[in-house]
Write a protein that holds these residues in place. Structure first.
Motif, PDB file in Angstrom:
ATOM      1  N   PRO A  20       3.401   4.610 -10.947  1.00 50.68           N
ATOM      2  CA  PRO A  20       3.937   3.262 -10.702  1.00 50.68           C
ATOM      3  C   PRO A  20       3.149   2.183 -11.452  1.00 50.68           C
ATOM      4  N   THR A  21       3.853   1.170 -11.901  1.00 56.02           N
ATOM      5  CA  THR A  21       3.224   0.066 -12.644  1.00 56.02           C
ATOM      6  C   THR A  21       3.728  -1.270 -12.108  1.00 56.02           C
ATOM      7  N   GLY A  22       3.837  -1.413 -10.780  1.00 53.77           N
ATOM      8  CA  GLY A  22       4.306  -2.662 -10.203  1.00 53.77           C
ATOM      9  C   GLY A  22       5.808  -2.777 -10.254  1.00 53.77           C
ATOM     10  N   PRO A  23       6.336  -3.963  -9.902  1.00 56.25           N
ATOM     11  CA  PRO A  23       7.796  -4.121  -9.811  1.00 56.25           C
ATOM     12  C   PRO A  23       8.520  -3.946 -11.156  1.00 56.25           C
ATOM     13  N   GLU A  24       7.850  -4.276 -12.248  1.00 52.26           N
ATOM     14  CA  GLU A  24       8.532  -4.212 -13.551  1.00 52.26           C
ATOM     15  C   GLU A  24       8.175  -2.906 -14.248  1.00 52.26           C
ATOM     16  N   LEU A  25       9.185  -2.133 -14.594  1.00 50.13           N
ATOM     17  CA  LEU A  25       8.966  -0.814 -15.186  1.00 50.13           C
ATOM     18  C   LEU A  25       9.534  -0.750 -16.589  1.00 50.13           C
ATOM     19  N   GLU A  26       8.995   0.180 -17.370  1.00 50.00           N
ATOM     20  CA  GLU A  26       9.641   0.514 -18.625  1.00 50.00           C
ATOM     21  C   GLU A  26      10.916   1.293 -18.321  1.00 50.00           C
ATOM     22  N   HIS A  27      11.813   1.352 -19.293  1.00 46.98           N
ATOM     23  CA  HIS A  27      12.944   2.262 -19.179  1.00 46.98           C
ATOM     24  C   HIS A  27      12.485   3.668 -19.580  1.00 46.98           C
ATOM     25  N   SER A  28      13.410   4.601 -19.628  1.00 43.99           N
ATOM     26  CA  SER A  28      12.998   5.990 -19.787  1.00 43.99           C
ATOM     27  C   SER A  28      14.037   6.775 -20.570  1.00 43.99           C
ATOM     28  N   ALA A  29      13.540   7.709 -21.355  1.00 49.46           N
ATOM     29  CA  ALA A  29      14.435   8.611 -22.089  1.00 49.46           C
ATOM     30  C   ALA A  29      14.115  10.040 -21.707  1.00 49.46           C
ATOM     31  N   GLN A  30      15.076  10.928 -21.921  1.00 48.14           N
ATOM     32  CA  GLN A  30      14.836  12.353 -21.717  1.00 48.14           C
ATOM     33  C   GLN A  30      15.295  13.116 -22.944  1.00 48.14           C
ATOM     34  N   LEU A  31      14.441  14.037 -23.345  1.00 44.25           N
ATOM     35  CA  LEU A  31      14.722  14.843 -24.532  1.00 44.25           C
ATOM     36  C   LEU A  31      15.282  16.197 -24.113  1.00 44.25           C
ATOM     37  N   PHE A  32      16.421  16.548 -24.681  1.00 43.96           N
ATOM     38  CA  PHE A  32      17.041  17.848 -24.428  1.00 43.96           C
ATOM     39  C   PHE A  32      17.108  18.645 -25.729  1.00 43.96           C
ATOM     40  N   ASP A  33      16.905  19.935 -25.602  1.00 42.57           N
ATOM     41  CA  ASP A  33      17.187  20.845 -26.708  1.00 42.57           C
ATOM     42  C   ASP A  33      18.655  21.251 -26.580  1.00 42.57           C
ATOM     43  N   ILE A  34      19.453  20.983 -27.602  1.00 42.98           N
ATOM     44  CA  ILE A  34      20.889  21.315 -27.529  1.00 42.98           C
ATOM     45  C   ILE A  34      21.251  22.375 -28.562  1.00 42.98           C
ATOM     46  N   PRO A  91      -6.459  -1.030 -29.869  1.00 43.55           N
ATOM     47  CA  PRO A  91      -7.315  -0.973 -28.680  1.00 43.55           C
ATOM     48  C   PRO A  91      -8.795  -1.008 -29.063  1.00 43.55           C
ATOM     49  N   HIS A  92      -9.460  -2.074 -28.681  1.00 44.07           N
ATOM     50  CA  HIS A  92     -10.896  -2.179 -28.945  1.00 44.07           C
ATOM     51  C   HIS A  92     -11.697  -1.470 -27.871  1.00 44.07           C
ATOM     52  N   TYR A  93     -11.098  -1.334 -26.720  1.00 47.19           N
ATOM     53  CA  TYR A  93     -11.753  -0.622 -25.642  1.00 47.19           C
ATOM     54  C   TYR A  93     -10.672  -0.285 -24.634  1.00 47.19           C
ATOM     55  N   ALA A  94     -11.027   0.518 -23.645  1.00 48.95           N
ATOM     56  CA  ALA A  94     -10.063   0.924 -22.630  1.00 48.95           C
ATOM     57  C   ALA A  94     -10.805   1.150 -21.329  1.00 48.95           C
ATOM     58  N   ALA A  95     -10.063   1.175 -20.252  1.00 50.51           N
ATOM     59  CA  ALA A  95     -10.647   1.493 -18.945  1.00 50.51           C
ATOM     60  C   ALA A  95      -9.714   2.495 -18.290  1.00 50.51           C
ATOM     61  N   GLY A  96     -10.292   3.570 -17.756  1.00 53.04           N
ATOM     62  CA  GLY A  96      -9.463   4.591 -17.119  1.00 53.04           C
ATOM     63  C   GLY A  96      -9.814   4.743 -15.658  1.00 53.04           C
ATOM     64  N   ILE A  97      -8.860   5.208 -14.894  1.00 54.23           N
ATOM     65  CA  ILE A  97      -9.085   5.371 -13.455  1.00 54.23           C
ATOM     66  C   ILE A  97      -8.169   6.472 -12.939  1.00 54.23           C
ATOM     67  N   PRO A  98      -8.658   7.314 -12.004  1.00 53.38           N
ATOM     68  CA  PRO A  98      -7.765   8.327 -11.427  1.00 53.38           C
ATOM     69  C   PRO A  98      -6.567   7.652 -10.762  1.00 53.38           C
ATOM     70  N   ALA A  99      -5.402   8.205 -11.000  1.00 50.89           N
ATOM     71  CA  ALA A  99      -4.175   7.594 -10.480  1.00 50.89           C
ATOM     72  C   ALA A  99      -4.233   7.434  -8.965  1.00 50.89           C
ATOM     73  N   GLU A 100      -4.877   8.359  -8.296  1.00 53.86           N
ATOM     74  CA  GLU A 100      -4.907   8.331  -6.826  1.00 53.86           C
ATOM     75  C   GLU A 100      -5.484   7.031  -6.275  1.00 53.86           C
ATOM     76  N   ILE A 101      -6.396   6.434  -7.025  1.00 57.07           N
ATOM     77  CA  ILE A 101      -7.060   5.222  -6.502  1.00 57.07           C
ATOM     78  C   ILE A 101      -6.100   4.041  -6.401  1.00 57.07           C
ATOM     79  N   ILE A 102      -5.123   3.977  -7.291  1.00 58.12           N
ATOM     80  CA  ILE A 102      -4.276   2.774  -7.255  1.00 58.12           C
ATOM     81  C   ILE A 102      -2.795   3.029  -7.017  1.00 58.12           C
ATOM     82  N   LYS A 103      -2.321   4.250  -7.194  1.00 61.72           N
ATOM     83  CA  LYS A 103      -0.862   4.410  -7.228  1.00 61.72           C
ATOM     84  C   LYS A 103      -0.179   4.061  -5.906  1.00 61.72           C
ATOM     85  N   SER A 104      -0.844   4.302  -4.803  1.00 59.90           N
ATOM     86  CA  SER A 104      -0.176   4.036  -3.519  1.00 59.90           C
ATOM     87  C   SER A 104      -0.106   2.541  -3.199  1.00 59.90           C
ATOM     88  N   LYS A 105      -0.940   1.739  -3.869  1.00 64.07           N
ATOM     89  CA  LYS A 105      -0.928   0.292  -3.610  1.00 64.07           C
ATOM     90  C   LYS A 105       0.103  -0.458  -4.442  1.00 64.07           C
TER      91      LYS A 105
END
Lengths: 655, 655
Positions: free
Chosen positions: A467-481, B498-512
């Protein structure tokens, strides 16, 4: 007032959508993923993807470039929107690209990319894309991956049924999605019916890719949704779906869903082209911008055009017909042979497939079922090739694999359905997570599809990723056909909302890709092609500064004589001639973006200093081990100061 | 004039860089990829990544969110730059976020993200990031993934050594990269030496995350590059690397590379905090913007602040020292225990590791080697813990795995080197393609790193992906560092630099993570919380239109009474209360972006109609099967027309 929360017509759709919104359990499943999917989408470090996929950015206004099968985004090409990252739409050279008859418009709604074709096959020269809000079409070079041209479409509103190209790139089209007065005039909105129109614009493309409006067809005031050119035998025709043939001016979700059938408009553009060549049509007032980026001057110009040719379709014999198609059709897709025209009636379950040869026969036989504003309506049964029954709910869009199969997206039932083009039988169906809009098979709307991969472009993302808050990216799915059944391989997020995409084998374009701009071909008016040409010039309160960059310093890097209230033009030329050695330029407090300057290019921003002091500028793109040292200072004195212009490098004057 | 194309000092570097540019053969190799790398990076459809990685966008001005190990970009969060995609920096609610003391600045150079900490561990409340050009720091909520606050840093230029947070998020720092007059004044640039300063700003963070400048330290006019807080025993200290201790005002690539050693500044901020609490320091004039987004009103405000507290470091006993460090050090990295301070001397081959405990002893013993502008210089040998010998060429940045190992990037020799924190022995080295800048291990600059993955952020891309013209994305590489040797798993392109980055286990923030904004908590002044509240109001030539959206219509959708020359405010409230049901709003010819409105939000854009006619507006985000029907019309009459305001839905007045 009325409430529209639960309308009979939408009750079922609403329930289905709601269940789609609650697919928490479904989303835990991966669908039909084969055990080696990981290996099939993995592109090892140092290796390259097999296909380019160009996805429209939708409301980003841009075009994004992905690699398939990895699903990695390789680039975002700014097209209709300002792009602070590289200064597109901010720099003096690129701001004219976003000019319109309404002035500078910094945003666009990019919808449908289409790659240029020769003999109905992808030729990889250019990719076109339409803008839906302030109607425009852009042409992007597939050598430089830069937007080279944007043409505004006058007398149009909601340029949705675009930017599809005929099979020798003769024309590109732009239809009016929202019917409007043509030409515009102040009138009561509820006078729409019979008074609004739906102009369809045909833009000719010359050998250099340059666009030029050839004519506008004065069509009835329906909403024109999507379109496709004929190919093979049907080359010379263009097909447009219509909806709101009810001509409802309000509450279209109900009022535009009354008719059982709307139309596909079939347009013989070759006949109209000849009619126009023979002096047909009427020149009318118009106002639209035509913006061209010149790679010699590295600068865009914007020209306001004043005229357009209007053609009354009723005056061109046997050129325009309507084919009834159920119900509010969205996609209008022509198979590789050109014989089948698939109407994706988004409020029907069945897919209607029209036959081009039957259509010709019906025209010959004048097999009409009345007319709409003087345009003959062909008898539904007479053009019908067949029906794909119970494909799903909410068909939107169909592409083809070149092996006799079609793939249709169903938004409401959230699936992709594969069916046979001869028997109209359903062969396979796979769920899409969630609510697929369009799909794309590389070359899937040309005479020569490359039927290995298909991507579904999904409208709802919800829980598919972290999850990334209320605003999300859209999404694509790749299929082998490539096999009998579609195999889901990968989910990947998409940047913006891709309404459509165009794919092409990498081999067709990768070798042509430009690496640098040649400094000796740089004809920019303010270029400094060597450090000895760098200088400052004052003209009243305008100061032009000619700067150069090379690893890792600016020339000059100490500048004096600027005053508060000046308008300072920084013209920065990147002297590098190696691949992937851009330099950036940023000035503290500038009310604009940075410049990102490719090797051999010159770019310009304006800075209006507001306070006295000594202010730094620097390179924004890490260019070498001494990038951090790549900076300069500019001294700003008071409005009435007498500090002379002075520009130096290592304390020496530049000569 | 002189030519600097081949300088002795840079000859070797140049040759190495050139060979790096020609790694055509090397690029075909994948490095140490294990056979099951594909499976180890594959995240099957419907499954989630294990870690969030927040990458600075560099010259995009934004923060990008990736999932690890898949390398998929999950979101781009607009921070310092206009973002046409969702209207950030264009809408009335968000434009104040980009206000500065120089006025509206639509672009920024985002450098170093850092996640808030509690007890030295990532707590996942906020992420901070600095802006390097017009100095600013932003705070982004990890509940909403939106930028909530931006504070400008006055008396500063090139805010590079930021935005690092102390171990209980007490302070965040902002150092001057480019030394400047403090306060600014008009002076000759070549008078820099001894007259320019390097103010370091300490910003206090309160429990709600709100930032407030506590004090500015009036440091010598060196260039301050990077910084890190102490942790554990060294908590209470902050360390900054310096370069250009030569105080060269021009041609720094040569003139700032003369001294064998520059410094790491060690600052006991607890002492200075107490000094300030006790009334120390001098209030001076300043001018800087403080911008806050309020989630209740859904609106940002910008306040211009006028004062700042200047502290002379020489007046605070035993608070500030310099540790000599070879040569033009870049990264300044503190290990999880807080004992080791690694100075990455970018023009040296050896890494210098300082000991915190030895530093304290040297201070106690007044083991000084002179002073710089009154600040004691500690004896080099006295603080030295050890040296990592022949690690590589051009060390830039070090992170830690929590298992006793450090990982250092070498830009010039293009590799990541793993070494032991106790023995300073090199344990492993892996090439990076090409020219790695920083690297990131989730939690790798905290007391508790999560030492499973490491990503290298590479500065040169060249042939790593399918070509996309002269302008390329940057690139990252994912390594598995759970074993003895680093294993390269994946290359993925990065959006911006990206000049730098910060990483975090998803578990710490995903439920919030926030899913919607609650409509009943919406206190926006111009919200319409139900359709019956929608209306038009005229005040002179300003017209405020209160609109609502719900699947799939606007209320009202027919609007009349607007005149050419009006200034029309569209206030659009999204009545939806389901996750992932945004609506968009676009108006033809508007000289601004669209609005992308999350459930429960109100957003505003201005439109100044230029021509008479009937013009459409529509929803830009595919919201339902009847999205295409989600449109309205607005009638524009002449300047002197007498058409009254009228707003209807389905031809009925709204009451």
């Amino acid at each position: 007032m009325k409430r529209y929360i639960s309308l009979t017509i939408l009750g079922i759709i609403g329930l289905i959508l709601q269940s789609c919104g609650n697919q928490d359990s479904a989303s835990k499943k991966s669908g039909a993923i084969t055990s080696n999917a990981a290996e099939r989408v993995y592109v090892a470090p140092g290796e390259h993807d097999e296909y380019y996929a160009f996805l429209s950015g939708g409301y980003s206004g841009n075009l994004t470039v992905y690699g398939l099968p990895s699903g990695r985004m390789l680039k975002e090409i700014p097209v209709f929107s300002q792009f602070p990252t590289n200064g597109y739409g901010y720099s003096e050279e690129t701001a004219p690209m976003l000019n319109t008859s309404f002035g500078m418009v910094p945003w666009g709604d990019a919808h449908h990319p289409d790659i240029s074709q020769t003999n109905g096959e992808l030729d990889g020269r250019w990719i076109f894309i339409n803008e839906n809000n302030t109607p425009r079409i852009a042409r992007i070079s597939l050598e430089t991956f830069e937007t080279e041209e944007i043409i505004e479409i006058p007398h149009s509103a909601g340029n949705h049924s675009s930017a599809y190209v005929t099979e020798n790139s003769e024309y590109i089209v732009a239809g009016t999605r929202f019917s409007i007065p043509y030409p515009q005039e102040d009138m009561a909105i509820d006078k729409m019916k019979g008074n609004f129109k739906g102009p369809l614009t045909f833009i000719a493309i010359n050998d250099e890719g340059r666009m030029n409006i050839d004519f506008q067809l004065d069509m009835p005031g329906f909403n024109y949704d999507l379109s496709h050119p004929g190919r093979g035998d049907s080359h010379g025709w263009f097909f447009f779906t219509t909806y709101n043939t009810e001509e409802a001016h309000t509450m279209q979700e109900v009022n535009a869903s009354q008719n059982d059938k709307d139309f596909i408009a079939a347009i013989n553009w070759k006949k109209i082209q000849q009619y126009v060549k023979d002096g047909g049509g009427e020149e009318i007032e118009a106002k639209y911008a035509h913006n061209v980026f010149d790679h010699h001057t590295q600068t865009a110009t914007s020209t306001i055009e004043k005229k357009v040719l209007r053609v009354d379709p009723r005056k061109v014999e046997d050129a325009v017909f309507f084919m009834p198609t159920p119900k509010s059709p969205h996609g209008c897709d022509v198979d590789p042979s050109g014989e089948y025209i698939v109407g994706n009636g988004k409020l029907s379950t069945n897919l209607t497939v029209h036959s081009f040869s039957k259509m010709l026969k019906a025209i010959e036989n004048k097999d009409f079922d009345g007319d709409a504003y003087g345009i003959p309506i062909l008898n539904f049964e007479s053009t019908l090739a067949g029906t794909v029954k119970e494909g799903g709910l909410g068909p939107l869009h169909t592409e083809f694999d070149g092996k006799g199969n079609a793939y249709t997206t169903f938004f409401i039932s959230s699936e992709v359905v594969k069916w046979n083009l001869k028997t109209f039988e359903v062969l396979d169906r796979q769920p899409s997570y969630y609510s697929v809009g369009h799909l794309m098979i590389p070359g899937g709307n040309s005479r020569k599809p490359f039927g290995k991969y298909m991507i579904s472009l999904n409208k709802i993302t919800k829980d598919r990723y972290l999850p990334t808050g209320p605003e999300l990216e859209h999404s694509a799915q790749l299929f082998d056909i490539s096999g009998d059944k579609m195999e889901l391989l990968l989910d990947f997020p998409t940047h913006g909302e891709p309404h459509y995409a165009a794919g092409i084998p990498a081999e067709i374009i990768k070798s042509k890709s430009r690496k640098i701009y040649r400094l000796d071909e740089n004809e920019h008016k303010y270029a400094a092609k060597q450090e000895s040409e760098t200088r400052m010039e004052r003209d009243g309160n305008e100061v032009h500064i000619y700067l150069t960059t090379v690893r890792s310093h600016f020339s000059p890097d100490n500048l004096e004589g600027i005053k508060v209230g000046d308008k300072v033009y920084f013209h920065v030329t990147n002297l590098e001639q190696d691949f992937d050695v851009p330099h950036g330029f940023a000035m503290i407090g500038a009310n604009t973006s940075e410049l990102l300057i490719m090797p051999g290019q010159t770019k310009t921003i304006i800075w209006e200093p507001k306070r006295e002091g000594v202010w730094p500028f620097y390179c924004t793109d890490f260019c070498s081990a001494l990038h951090q040292e790549m900076q300069g200072y500019i001294r700003v004195s008071g409005k009435n100061a007498n500090v002379p212009l002075k520009w130096t490098l290592d304390d020496e004057e530049i000569k």
